[in-house]
Design an enzyme around this catalytic site. Structure first.
Site, mmCIF file in Angstrom:
data_model
loop_
_atom_site.group_PDB
_atom_site.id
_atom_site.type_symbol
_atom_site.label_atom_id
_atom_site.label_comp_id
_atom_site.label_asym_id
_atom_site.label_seq_id
_atom_site.Cartn_x
_atom_site.Cartn_y
_atom_site.Cartn_z
ATOM 1 N N GLU A 29 0.802 -1.181 -0.027
ATOM 2 C CA GLU A 29 0.088 -0.108 0.344
ATOM 3 C C GLU A 29 0.671 1.276 -0.100
ATOM 4 O O GLU A 29 0.362 2.333 1.374
ATOM 5 C CB GLU A 29 -1.186 -0.005 1.173
ATOM 6 C CG GLU A 29 -2.070 -0.849 1.021
ATOM 7 C CD GLU A 29 -3.227 -0.636 2.008
ATOM 8 O OE1 GLU A 29 -2.861 -0.632 3.189
ATOM 9 O OE2 GLU A 29 -3.565 -1.829 1.476
ATOM 10 N N GLU A 71 -6.652 -8.555 -0.614
ATOM 11 C CA GLU A 71 -6.789 -8.211 0.239
ATOM 12 C C GLU A 71 -8.164 -7.960 0.210
ATOM 13 O O GLU A 71 -8.673 -6.926 -0.240
ATOM 14 C CB GLU A 71 -5.907 -6.864 1.382
ATOM 15 C CG GLU A 71 -4.497 -7.678 1.929
ATOM 16 C CD GLU A 71 -3.541 -6.599 2.235
ATOM 17 O OE1 GLU A 71 -4.653 -5.803 3.093
ATOM 18 O OE2 GLU A 71 -3.033 -5.898 1.421
#
Ligand code: GLA
Length: 682
Positions: free
Chosen positions: A153, A311
């Site tokens: 991220e 995810e």
């Protein structure tokens, strides 16, 4: 490049973040058995493992990772290997404090947290490339390595001296002369003119410049470029040593901080982390539509349409106001929803719930005090079985006749603009509201960039495309001239790419395309509504309007809706124009969803786009994936109620709460009727 995410595992992937280093090795064998039982095939390892991989500077310890990989291989599992740059070891930040991030308050952060690094630190770049090289040397040709997961991220700004100096260089390269920069930024206003490059600084934060919109937007562009550069630096040794392993990084949907289209430079397939918030009720169609939009956005970020859900959580996220537990069946719905939008993998954060630290209560596959007896483990097992049943879908693709343009630059420029309202101008939500019209009609949509190729689309929708570059202007004009249909809304083409209003006013470069000029806007306070109508007789429909009423003047276009209130009553609120061999619609006001749905439906009817508008029950959509011989129609019930659906070709189907029904059809040759082969319960 790859027809499958990686042909080594040519099925829909199911797995997630596996952090065995948090646990005593005595649980690893149990992990393997539970992974087999839940059909968890792919473990993403190493995401935050730097301190364990390089416990002291230059001393690498791969023994534990070797053992984990051996166990995964022996259990017939595969792995995705991450570079660990998202969190630096303490010895490193202690010895080289300059690698730490500096906040917008210009204070350097202390050790800890994550994504806490100086984006342009030469030391951090050297260290992160070195650990990536070591991983590639050791595991790059492992037969069970499926992909490289670059960092974790990427995100956030950094105000360190190195990063600010790189920003000045970036500005120099973009503008060439300080005069050109001053002119682009309109700096004579308030005497903000610069006379040297070293006077420039990052905008924003508690101390920085906030009144030059061009500077604010350039900073975001620069942060994107600096982050991509950081990624390419750690990706380089992986490309060199394991050229056949695909690269991805876990993006975050519409995350406002980075222009994800630039990441495409290093994405063999795209991926993102989806954690929708429900605030108590999972029965919120708008949340599932927003997730669907982000799936289609992510698909559009990959070079080849391949993507995976890197995810999600099978239960709740601990960082929302309330941890709403996912109801039975919701997780399987979520997994199949991603596949319906083209995902070839569904994975979790994380395998085993951590006993301590920041995410100790975040949903996981194996939860505190449970093994295979946990409810969530059962939900994951069911999702695993459903995904396994779809292995023939992994090489199929989405196809769309409709595209929606989502543009980070316009979003940034709208956020930076002081007016027409100070509250959020709702760029993202407006894109999603337009997307909703297609979701409810069971029509697949590509979410693309402003400069993406447009040929092939019957309909392109570009809401609030506020800041328009020359290339985008040409792209849109040429598309319509050549026969395409374009729909835009209020606040389109107000400024050039540097946030300067066009010299001849709003919409200037696209006036001929829309046959409209736009003079001013009436912004409405929260709670105030006006109305528009589609005619002035008793048959006219009326719709409510909030926030924005752009006052437009048709030139060659004809009005299709009129304002019904205020001093502009009777003036056009929406228009359509023939341009070249195409058509362009301009919608001047922020209308209710009913207007948007009806307009899109009538345009789809005109263009011969097959749709189910008005036929699907509330909260139900249809999505299609196409293979060479078969197409797969997913009917998705995003509600906790059972729904009856009239399918195209399969008659009436009853969908249980959160059920996804997948229907497989042989693609017919010529005029032959399609053959219905099977109905698979998702
Ligand atoms: C993100 C991160 C994970 C984890 C999850 C859940 O997606 O990548 O490491 O923090 O959120 O919060």
């Amino acid at each position: 490049m790859f027809k499958f995410l990686n042909p080594k595992l040519p099925v829909i992937w199911h797995g997630g973040d596996y952090n065995p280093e948090q646990w005593d090795p005595s649980v690893w064998d149990e992990d393997m058995a539970l992974m087999q039982e839940s059909r968890f095939k792919v473990a993403t390892i190493g995401v935050f493992s730097w301190a364990k991989l390089e416990p002291h500077e230059g001393e690498f310890d791969f023994s534990w990772l070797d053992e984990v990989i051996e166990k995964l291989s022996a259990a017939d599992r595969y792995f995705i290997l991450a570079t660990p740059s998202a969190a630096a070891p303490a010895w490193m930040t202690q010895k080289y404090p300059e690698i730490l991030r500096t906040g917008s308050d210009r204070v350097r952060r202390l050790h800890g947290n994550r994504v806490n690094y100086n984006l342009c630190s030469p030391v951090y770049r050297q260290k992160s490339a070195l650990i990536a090289r070591k991983l590639a040397e050791r595991y790059g040709d492992h037969p069970r390595l499926l992909a490289w997961h670059l960092s974790n991220e990427y995100g956030g700004e950094d105000f360190s001296p190195e990063t600010i100096s790189a920003f000045r260089d970036w500005l120099k390269a973009k503008y060439g002369t300080i005069e050109a920069l001053n002119s682009a930024y309109w700096t004579t206003f308030w005497s903000h003119c610069y006379s040297g490059w070293d006077q420039l600084d990052a905008p924003g934060g508690p101390h920085g410049e906030v009144s030059i919109q061009g500077l604010t937007v350039d900073w975001r562009r620069f942060i994107t470029d600096a982050t991509v550069d950081f990624m390419l630096n750690e990706a380089a040794p992986l490309r060199e040593l394991s050229p056949d392993i695909p690269h991805t990084t876990n993006l975050m949907g519409t995350f406002p901080g980075l222009d994800y289209r630039k990441f495409n430079a290093n994405l063999d397939f795209a991926s993102w982390d989806s954690y929708p918030g429900f605030g108590g009720s999972l029965d919120q169609t708008s949340v599932w539509i927003s997730v669907a939009f982000k799936h289609d956005l992510t698909r559009g970020l990959s070079k080849n349409g391949k993507w995976m859900l890197m995810e999600c959580t099978p239960n709740s996220s601990n960082w929302y106001e309330t941890m709403t537990a996912k109801r039975p069946g919701v997780h399987k719905f979520e997994a199949l929803q991603a596949v319906a939008h083209g995902a070839d993998g569904v994975q979790y954060f994380q395998w085993r719930q951590s006993r301590g630290s920041q995410e100790q209560f975040h949903g996981a596959v194996v939860n505190h005090g449970t093994t295979n007896n946990g409810r969530i483990f059962g939900e994951v097992k069911q999702a695993g079985a459903a995904l396994d049943a779809l292995s023939n879908i992994a090489s199929t693709a989405k196809r769309a006749e409709v595209a929606i343009i989502y543009d980070w630059s316009s979003r940034w420029a709208l956020d930076a603009a002081v007016g027409p309202v100070q509250r959020d101008k709702g760029y993202e939500q407006t894109c999603i509201d337009h997307y909703r019209a297609f979701w409810e009609a069971g029509v697949s949509v590509d979410v693309i960039g402003p400069d993406s190729p447009l040929e092939g689309y019957k309909l392109v929708v570009a809401p609030m495309l506020y800041s328009l570059s020359e290339s985008t202007s040409t792209n849109l004009s040429e598309y319509v001239r050549a026969g395409g249909t374009l729909v835009s809304t209020y606040l389109t083409a107000w400024t050039d790419e540097n946030s300067l209003v066009f010299e001849s006013g709003y919409l200037a470069p696209l006036r001929k395309v829309f046959g409209v000029w736009s003079e001013e806007i009436d912004a409405l306070p929260v709670g105030q509504q006006v109305s528009i109508c589609t005619g002035f007789d008793s048959k006219a429909e009326r719709y409510s309007v909030v926030d924005f009423c752009e006052l437009i003047h048709p030139t060659t276009s004809k009005a299709i809706a009129w304002y019904d209130d205020e001093f502009y009553a009777g003036r056009p609120a929406a228009t359509v124009n023939n341009y070249g061999t195409g058509r362009a619609y301009y919608v001047g006001s922020r209308n209710d969803q009913r207007f948007t749905n009806q307009l899109m439906t009538s345009i789809m009817d005109d263009l011969g786009i097959e749709h189910l508008a008005g036929e699907l029950p509330e909260g139900v959509t249809r999505q299609v994936r196409y293979g060479d011989e078969f197409e797969y129609h997913f009917y998705l019930n995003a509600t906790s109620l059972s729904r009856e659906v009239e399918t195209v070709g399969w008659g009436t189907v009853r969908l249980q709460p959160w059920q996804v029904e997948i229907l497989e059809r042989k693609i017919s040759a010529g005029d032959e009727e399609p053959v219905l082969l099977a109905a698979t319960e998702g």
